[in-house]
Design a protein around this motif. Sequence first.
Motif, PDB file in Angstrom:
ATOM      1  N   GLN A  34      36.464  10.222  23.436  1.00 47.60           N
ATOM      2  CA  GLN A  34      36.113  11.274  24.388  1.00 47.60           C
ATOM      3  C   GLN A  34      34.609  11.473  24.396  1.00 47.60           C
TER       4      GLN A  34
ATOM      5  N   ASP B 122      38.634   4.225  24.214  1.00 45.45           N
ATOM      6  CA  ASP B 122      39.560   5.329  23.944  1.00 45.45           C
ATOM      7  C   ASP B 122      38.958   6.415  23.048  1.00 45.45           C
TER       8      ASP B 122
ATOM      9  N   SER C  89      36.253  10.806  18.477  1.00 50.22           N
ATOM     10  CA  SER C  89      37.438   9.955  18.496  1.00 50.22           C
ATOM     11  C   SER C  89      38.704  10.742  18.214  1.00 50.22           C
TER      12      SER C  89
END
Length: 105
Positions: free
Chosen positions: A42, A40, A75
Amino acid sequence: MLDDLILIALLLVGYLYWFNGQLVKELALKAVRAHCLNVDVQMLDEYVALNGVRLKRDQAGKMRLQRTFLFEFSSTGNERYNGICTMLGRRVESIQMEPYRFEEF
């Protein structure tokens, strides 16, 4: 005549090395994308950069090229962190990420 054949052989070997490197780079990019999605975060720039190449034996004892790729991720969207993807031949050996901050909900 012999010089021309040697030159052609060297060019062919160079092309095959480059082509295989591009294939391994695509596999590393897919693995990093999936890993970032899984944890989770990017992945930034959708890019992996070759950082190093060396010879290493695999589990079967066969010599393979080990390639190290760098990538960046975020994050929270504010910071940039670095990660490393190590490929042994066409197999992902490891994906390591710097410690990163994550938002609490």
